[in-house]
Design a protein around this motif. Structure first.
Motif, short mmCIF file in Angstrom:
data_model
loop_
_atom_site.label_atom_id
_atom_site.label_comp_id
_atom_site.label_asym_id
_atom_site.label_seq_id
_atom_site.Cartn_x
_atom_site.Cartn_y
_atom_site.Cartn_z
N LYS A 158 -3.98 10.31 -1.07
CA LYS A 158 -4.87 9.17 -0.88
C LYS A 158 -4.04 7.89 -0.75
O LYS A 158 -3.02 7.74 -1.42
N LEU A 159 -4.53 7.00 0.07
CA LEU A 159 -3.91 5.69 0.20
C LEU A 159 -4.42 4.80 -0.94
O LEU A 159 -5.62 4.75 -1.20
N ILE A 160 -3.50 4.13 -1.61
CA ILE A 160 -3.83 3.18 -2.67
C ILE A 160 -3.36 1.80 -2.22
O ILE A 160 -2.19 1.61 -1.88
N VAL A 161 -4.30 0.85 -2.20
CA VAL A 161 -3.99 -0.51 -1.79
C VAL A 161 -4.20 -1.43 -2.99
O VAL A 161 -5.33 -1.59 -3.45
N PRO A 162 -3.14 -2.01 -3.54
CA PRO A 162 -3.29 -2.97 -4.63
C PRO A 162 -3.94 -4.26 -4.10
O PRO A 162 -3.48 -4.82 -3.10
N PRO A 186 0.85 -1.19 0.00
CA PRO A 186 0.00 0.00 0.00
C PRO A 186 0.89 1.24 0.00
O PRO A 186 1.99 1.24 0.58
N HIS A 187 0.45 2.30 -0.66
CA HIS A 187 1.25 3.52 -0.74
C HIS A 187 0.35 4.74 -0.90
O HIS A 187 -0.81 4.62 -1.30
N TYR A 188 0.90 5.89 -0.59
CA TYR A 188 0.17 7.15 -0.74
C TYR A 188 0.57 7.85 -2.03
O TYR A 188 1.74 7.81 -2.41
N GLU A 189 -0.40 8.47 -2.68
CA GLU A 189 -0.15 9.28 -3.89
C GLU A 189 -1.01 10.53 -3.85
O GLU A 189 -2.06 10.55 -3.21
N GLN A 190 -0.56 11.55 -4.54
CA GLN A 190 -1.36 12.75 -4.73
C GLN A 190 -2.31 12.49 -5.89
O GLN A 190 -1.89 12.10 -6.97
N ILE A 244 -0.67 -1.61 12.64
CA ILE A 244 -0.70 -0.18 12.37
C ILE A 244 0.68 0.40 12.08
O ILE A 244 0.78 1.51 11.59
N LYS A 245 1.72 -0.35 12.36
CA LYS A 245 3.07 0.19 12.19
C LYS A 245 3.58 0.10 10.76
O LYS A 245 4.32 0.96 10.32
N ASP A 246 3.20 -0.95 10.06
CA ASP A 246 3.74 -1.18 8.73
C ASP A 246 2.66 -1.77 7.83
O ASP A 246 2.26 -2.92 8.02
N MET A 247 2.20 -0.99 6.85
CA MET A 247 1.14 -1.48 5.95
C MET A 247 1.60 -2.66 5.12
O MET A 247 0.77 -3.42 4.63
N ASP A 248 2.91 -2.85 4.94
CA ASP A 248 3.39 -4.02 4.21
C ASP A 248 3.00 -5.32 4.92
O ASP A 248 2.95 -6.37 4.29
#
Length: 120
Positions: free
Chosen positions: A45-49, A28-32, A76-80
């Motif tokens: 926004k958070l994008i979750v593949p 998961p990662h954030y993008e504008q 909650i510490k690491d979305m990976d």
């Protein structure tokens, strides 16, 4: 077989699906992204593949409630840490900018099943 790229999962797409589960299949990662309520502006926004039950992969833009539910279930510490885990959506009708739309929410359900390593 080639998957269609660039699609995001939506409530309308999932509403009639018999199986509303999904796996997080990449980081998961954030993008504008463009702010739909303020043209010319962007917001983060958070994008979750995700991978759907039919094997197709799409991007999921979770709302705050869904992010909290995913974090409660797998960290909650690491979305990976969410990668490879299975989740389930619930659908609700919600007023979005004056229009009723079907919205996805991550359900409060934890699965023991994980995405097979060869599919990650």
């Amino acid at each position: 077989m080639a998957n269609v790229k660039g699609l995001s999962v939506s409530g309308d797409l999932i509403a009639d699906a018999e199986d509303k589960t999904f796996f997080v299949c990449a980081s998961p990662h954030y993008e504008q992204v463009p702010d739909l309520r303020n043209p010319g502006k962007t917001k983060e926004k958070l994008i979750v593949p995700v991978q759907l039950p039919d094997g197709s992969e799409m991007d999921y833009y979770p709302n705050k409630s869904s992010v909290k539910m995913m974090a409660v279930q797998y960290g909650i510490k690491d979305m990976d840490a969410w990668i490879g885990h299975k989740f389930e959506w619930a659908i609700a009708d919600q007023n979005i900018a004056g229009q009723m739309k079907k919205v996805l929410f991550v359900a409060a359900k934890r699965f023991n099943e994980v995405l097979p390593k060869e599919l990650k």
